[in-house]
Design an enzyme around this catalytic site. Structure first.
Site, PDB file in Angstrom:
ATOM      1  CB  SER A  12      -0.956   0.011   1.207  1.00 23.34           C
ATOM      2  OG  SER A  12      -0.232  -0.110   2.419  1.00 23.34           O
ATOM      3  CG  ASP A 235       7.313  -7.162   2.682  1.00 23.79           C
ATOM      4  OD1 ASP A 235       7.194  -8.402   2.771  1.00 23.79           O
ATOM      5  OD2 ASP A 235       6.391  -6.429   2.271  1.00 23.79           O
TER       6      ASP A 235
END
Length: 483
Positions: A12, A235
């Site tokens: 996002s 990540d």
């Protein structure tokens, strides 16, 4: 003094974080932040990969404006999505998002040809329709045949910057195409997809030097001359490196758009119990494994906010949620219906109606329902993890954006009955920086890096307390029976 830049891009949003080590403490400065998302184009939900590259260059220009002419740089992003590269090195198409509906039923279809047990024994990776294995299974044959290389998103960004193609291991493991024992792309699996193993770049460990940013970019943009290090490019792998853990018997929860809860192990577990519970063995940095479960995360709350036209901040939503009794409504956050519905609010209400529960109406009730359900799911998974690994979990470290949600942290501590430590929220970028610093010889090891993290950032503590866990668990079991 060396300057380090973490390019950290989630599903996002993305950011460039400038880091340096001063007196054995990490100092961070956010240089550039930007939105990320997918749009429906050419029949699919696609990432704006060219725009992401532009944002990276904008961020690097801001670094140069600080008077920094040289730096070390590392890239991490979300996992599983990829870019197809043509024979001339060009991008064949914008990458399709893992949330695209093209992989619906792909797991079922592939595993009807190729047994689940066999795939799990080979890869140790959980079955999720978003995995690269199933994306490639449904990929257009014409594009696949034209592709010379298949690069995951962070490897593609590194390739654009340096011209060097690699397949970093922590991220490559999430594809469900690496052989757990051989530590190579599994030729047998790939042959079933009619994909030549040569279409993948050489596997490269986290902490390996990649190359310098190409001269053409230094001419086109006013950016520093950067040495690029291949960090833990997934990540979550970077977030685990950036976890301020100490001692043994701890678990981690990387809390963001997704919730990834697990343990750091020195050997994978792909036995029958792990297979039955759909646990995954993603490769970690420095010879470790991330034994974890993927759970839906703050995506549901983000979608509630979007449906409400962002009239309330996330802090206001949490405050509103605290006005209602917890666990009045419980949803199965991992139900596929919450993956990408047209209207998340309507989907939650319909779920509660279908499962015989009262329907949440206000923004506070909806948020309360989601946070309570997430905390319950975390506690249940910690219980399963203890059973499968045989290791007693005494502490949970929550990192990422969700570590700022005190309500969720406290509920998790109470339900799980263990101490919870929250923060840092930028653990992914921090883990990215630590791997760069280890490569450059400024930090000795991951263990030393975690000690530096503990000394550099404020860590919240949440104590366990009495809560009706067994009663709530029984209610959740009854809710699941409606599905």
């Amino acid at each position: 003094m060396k300057h380090y830049v973490a390019v950290d891009i989630g599903a996002s949003s993305g950011r460039l974080i400038l880091g340096k080590l001063v007196n054995e403490k990490l100092q961070l400065e956010e240089i550039h932040r930007f939105k990320n998302g997918f749009t429906y184009r050419d029949g699919h939900e696609r990432w704006e990969i060219d725009q992401l590259m532009q944002e990276i260059f904008i961020g690097l220009e801001k670094v140069k404006q600080l008077g920094i002419s040289e730096c070390v740089l590392g890239i991490d992003t979300w996992g599983v999505d990829y870019v197809l590269i043509g024979a001339s090195g060009e991008k064949l198409a914008d990458p399709i998002s893992y949330r695209d509906k093209r992989t619906l039923n792909a797991v079922q279809n592939l595993t009807s040809e190729y047994p689940r047990e066999y795939i799990y024994k080979k890869t140790g990776i959980q079955f999720m329709e978003l995995n690269t294995l199933y994306q490639l299974y449904v990929e257009e044959r014409n594009l696949l045949e034209r592709a010379e290389k298949i690069l995951l998103i962070p490897d593609y960004i590194g390739y654009v910057l340096t011209g060097v193609k690699v397949a970093e291991t922590t991220n490559s493991s999430t594809t469900q195409m690496l052989n757990l024992r051989e530590q190579l792309f599994d030729k047998d699996l790939l042959s079933h997809l009619n994909i030549d193993v040569e279409k993948f770049a050489p596997l490269t460990d986290a902490g390996t030097y990649l190359g310098k940013v190409k001269a053409e970019w230094l001419e086109e943009y006013d950016i520093p001359n950067c040495d690029v290090v291949t960090v833990a490019t997934h990540d979550t792998a970077s977030a685990v490196v950036g976890t301020p853990a100490e001692g043994e018997n701890w678990a981690f929860l990387s809390s963001g758009t997704w919730s990834l809860i697990g343990m750091e192990l020195i050997a994978p577990i792909n036995n029958e119990a792990a297979f039955k519970e759909n646990y995954t063995n993603e490769w970690g940095a420095y010879g470790t494994y991330r034994f974890l479960k993927n759970i839906m995360g703050l995506w549901i709350v983000q979608e509630i906010a979007r449906m409400d036209d962002y009239k309330h901040s996330f802090a206001e939503m949490a405050e509103e949620a605290s006005n209602y009794p917890y666990f009045k409504q419980i949803i199965n956050v991992n139900d596929a219906r919450f993956n990408n519905p047209e209207n998340m609010v309507d989907e939650i209400k319909l779920y509660c109606q279908e499962t015989g529960q009262t329907v949440p109406e206000t923004i506070g009730e909806l948020t309360n329902c989601v946070y309570g359900s997430l905390a319950l799911y975390y506690a249940l998974e910690l219980e399963k993890m203890t059973e499968i690994t045989g290791k007693k979990i005494e502490k949970l470290y929550i990192v990422g954006g969700g570590s700022n949600v005190a309500m969720l942290n406290q509920l998790t501590a109470k339900l799980a009955g263990i101490e919870v430590f929250a923060g840092p929220s930028e653990a992914t970028a921090i883990g990215n920086l630590v791997v760069q610093m280890i490569n450059q010889g400024e930090i000795e090891s991951m263990r030393a890096g975690r000690k530096i993290i503990r000394n550099s950032f404020e860590i919240g503590e949440f104590s366990c307390g009495d809560v009706r866990f067994e009663e709530i668990k029984e209610r959740f079991t009854k809710v699941l029976e409606f599905n």
